[in-house]
Design a protein around this motif. Structure first.
Motif, PDB file in Angstrom:
ATOM      1  N   TRP A   1       0.811  -1.158   0.227  1.00 50.51           N
ATOM      2  CA  TRP A   1      -0.165  -0.054  -0.174  1.00 50.51           C
ATOM      3  C   TRP A   1       0.340   1.665   0.040  1.00 50.51           C
ATOM      4  O   TRP A   1       0.558   2.158  -0.356  1.00 50.51           O
ATOM      5  N   ASP A   2       2.442   0.856   0.309  1.00 53.87           N
ATOM      6  CA  ASP A   2       3.149   2.751   0.405  1.00 53.87           C
ATOM      7  C   ASP A   2       3.253   3.223  -1.145  1.00 53.87           C
ATOM      8  O   ASP A   2       4.834   2.707  -1.471  1.00 53.87           O
ATOM      9  N   VAL A   3       2.819   2.796  -1.994  1.00 53.40           N
ATOM     10  CA  VAL A   3       3.040   3.444  -3.004  1.00 53.40           C
ATOM     11  C   VAL A   3       3.396   5.260  -3.361  1.00 53.40           C
ATOM     12  O   VAL A   3       3.437   5.272  -4.293  1.00 53.40           O
ATOM     13  N   GLY A   4       2.197   5.846  -2.738  1.00 50.03           N
ATOM     14  CA  GLY A   4       2.381   6.839  -3.322  1.00 50.03           C
ATOM     15  C   GLY A   4       2.151   7.414  -4.771  1.00 50.03           C
ATOM     16  O   GLY A   4       0.987   7.041  -4.769  1.00 50.03           O
ATOM     17  N   ILE A   5       2.803   8.943  -4.971  1.00 49.83           N
ATOM     18  CA  ILE A   5       1.759   9.506  -6.146  1.00 49.83           C
ATOM     19  C   ILE A   5       2.413   8.282  -7.361  1.00 49.83           C
ATOM     20  O   ILE A   5       3.526   7.979  -7.182  1.00 49.83           O
ATOM     21  N   ILE A   6       1.844   7.872  -8.187  1.00 53.54           N
ATOM     22  CA  ILE A   6       2.319   7.031  -9.543  1.00 53.54           C
ATOM     23  C   ILE A   6       1.728   7.760 -10.953  1.00 53.54           C
ATOM     24  O   ILE A   6       1.227   8.378 -10.339  1.00 53.54           O
ATOM     25  N   ARG A  51      -1.076  12.028 -13.452  1.00 53.79           N
ATOM     26  CA  ARG A  51      -0.747  11.129 -12.040  1.00 53.79           C
ATOM     27  C   ARG A  51      -1.482  11.082 -11.358  1.00 53.79           C
ATOM     28  O   ARG A  51      -2.361  11.858 -11.535  1.00 53.79           O
ATOM     29  N   PHE A  86      -3.289   8.943  -7.850  1.00 53.10           N
ATOM     30  CA  PHE A  86      -3.531   7.934  -6.641  1.00 53.10           C
ATOM     31  C   PHE A  86      -3.797   6.390  -7.029  1.00 53.10           C
ATOM     32  O   PHE A  86      -4.349   6.782  -7.678  1.00 53.10           O
ATOM     33  N   ARG A  87      -2.835   5.698  -6.566  1.00 50.39           N
ATOM     34  CA  ARG A  87      -3.946   4.305  -6.471  1.00 50.39           C
ATOM     35  C   ARG A  87      -5.423   4.884  -5.725  1.00 50.39           C
ATOM     36  O   ARG A  87      -5.143   5.171  -4.738  1.00 50.39           O
ATOM     37  N   VAL A 137      -5.735   2.911  -1.984  1.00 50.82           N
ATOM     38  CA  VAL A 137      -4.586   3.912  -1.180  1.00 50.82           C
ATOM     39  C   VAL A 137      -4.859   5.254  -0.908  1.00 50.82           C
ATOM     40  O   VAL A 137      -5.234   6.039   0.137  1.00 50.82           O
ATOM     41  N   SER A 148      -6.423   6.719   3.303  1.00 52.02           N
ATOM     42  CA  SER A 148      -5.667   8.027   3.091  1.00 52.02           C
ATOM     43  C   SER A 148      -6.740   8.830   3.936  1.00 52.02           C
ATOM     44  O   SER A 148      -6.514   9.328   5.015  1.00 52.02           O
TER      45      SER A 148
END
Length: 434
Positions: free
Chosen positions: A4-9, A29, A31-32, A35, A39
């Motif tokens: 889950w620690d993927v940030g902005i993808i 850009r 977010f998943r 996730v 948040s």
């Protein structure tokens, strides 16, 4: 993936090739989706615990049965070109897809009713609206838009059928999500649901009415369109199972001629409703200044004179500068009693002045119903009288202003007159959702 620690993808992750001529890694850009939702819920952790306490629910008993209602929105952001930058070559239009947590409810074990423990009080504030995906795309570029939003739709579909387990207040709790795509303007809805563009004879994104039908029967329509039906109709359009001519086929599918890509909730977008109706009133004002009801087809020059007379009067009396394209602020100031009084000074006949005043008076009675966040609390009387008022309004248009509405009507006027009560009854509000 389970991490889950993927940030902005990269917004194109999940999509393979470079799109058109733009470097693929610069175009979007995001977010998943899961996730981003986690948040958002963690941000609301205190509100959730507070809500459980307020409703006197034992928080250790409430570990499952949470339902979160999400409003999804998407809109083009117009011209965002770099004025003098040396960045990568990207289209100068942008689109933003975002969501808002509207409410959270919980059904405790053994209870029949779900209890709402969190309600967003300012659903239209930029503070409650969370961006999910930003992309350099023109919203009319269907291929690129669908390429980028495809993975978002896939993630959303996966989440609709599963539960999210998340630690809130020190205990694992299970949440399910309801997604309601109501934050779209008509252009975007038509694009996502496979309907023809706004000038189509099928004027409504909520019902099958044609422009001619809607102008003769202004009030009595119900909401019939849905994403499922649009998908079925597209299949019919694609396969033409009854070997019909293009005209017959188009009538059978009521203007669905592309594949619906994303589910939207049929509603009415309050801002464009304001703008669309103000544009219409602006034209009525011009016609009344020129006594259009007595003429059949005035020359363009003559119309231009009416318009400049109107602009001059509005500037003098209302300090309203003429605008190239109607915008929200102009619309709000034009749709007032003061504006109508200013216009009436230029209208020769007493009878027509009365009609204009009545038209505006009815409109001002109707407007709070689709503008307010909670009409049942904020304007209960206007809500009760809405159907009656819209009937009176339609009556005026089809008699006194018949020269304008014979066989034609604008998309938003149709929605304003025909669909508002049903949407409010279904959702409790238009302003909060759209």
């Amino acid at each position: 993936s389970s991490s889950w620690d993927v940030g902005i993808i990269d917004g194109l992750s999940g999509s393979s090739t470079s799109v058109d001529d733009f470097p693929a890694d610069t175009i979007s850009r995001r977010f998943r989706y899961d996730v981003a939702l986690v948040s958002a819920l963690k941000d609301l952790e205190e509100d959730i615990m507070e809500g459980l306490r307020e409703k006197e629910l034992d928080d250790s008993a409430c570990t499952s049965g949470f339902t979160v209602v999400i409003k999804e929105s998407c809109d083009g952001m117009g011209d965002v070109s770099e004025k003098h930058g040396g960045g990568p070559a990207v289209p100068e239009k942008a689109v933003r897809f975002s969501f808002t947590v509207m409410s959270i409810s919980v059904q405790a074990e053994g209870e029949d009713e779900a209890v709402t423990i969190y309600q967003e009080l300012k659903p239209n504030s930029e503070l409650s609206c969370r961006p999910l995906c930003l992309m350099f795309v023109d919203e009319s570029d269907h291929e690129t838009l669908t390429a980028i939003l495809g993975p978002v739709v896939a993630e959303r579909k996966a989440m609709q059928e599963s539960r999210l387990i998340l630690s809130i207040g020190g205990m694992l709790r299970s949440f399910r999500f309801h997604f309601r795509g109501t934050g779209y303007d008509e252009k975007m809805v038509r694009e996502l649901e496979g309907l023809e563009a706004s000038g189509s004879t099928y004027i409504c994104t909520l019902c099958d009415s044609t422009r001619a039908e809607a102008s003769h029967n202004m009030v009595l329509h119900s909401i019939t369109r849905s994403h499922e039906e649009n998908l079925e109709r597209y299949e019919i359009w694609r396969t033409n199972p009854f070997s019909e001519s293009v005209e017959e086929l188009r009538d059978r599918v009521k203007g669905v001629s592309a594949k619906p890509f994303m589910e939207t909730q049929p509603t009415l977008d309050a801002l464009h409703c304001d703008i669309g109706n103000a544009t219409e009133f602006y034209k009525i004002f011009q016609d009344e200044i020129g006594e259009m009801y007595l003429k059949n087809s005035p020359a363009r020059e003559e119309r231009r004179r009416w318009r400049s007379a109107l602009d001059k009067q509005l500037r003098k009396k209302m300090k309203l500068k003429p605008v190239m394209r109607m915008n929200g602020n102009y619309a709000r100031r034009l749709m007032t009693r003061e504006a109508v009084e200013a216009v009436c000074e230029l209208v020769p006949s007493q009878e027509r002045r009365e009609a204009l005043r009545e038209l505006m008076e009815l409109y001002l009675q109707m407007k709070p119903v689709w503008r307010s966040t909670c009409p049942a609390q904020e304007c209960p009387d206007q809500l009760c009288r809405y159907s009656y008022n819209s009937q009176q309004f339609a009556e005026l248009l089809s008699t006194t202003f018949k020269y304008r509405y014979d066989g034609k009507i604008t998309n938003y006027l149709h929605k304003t007159l025909a669909h508002v009560p049903e949407i409010v009854e279904r959702d409790g509000s238009i302003g909060a959702w759209a």
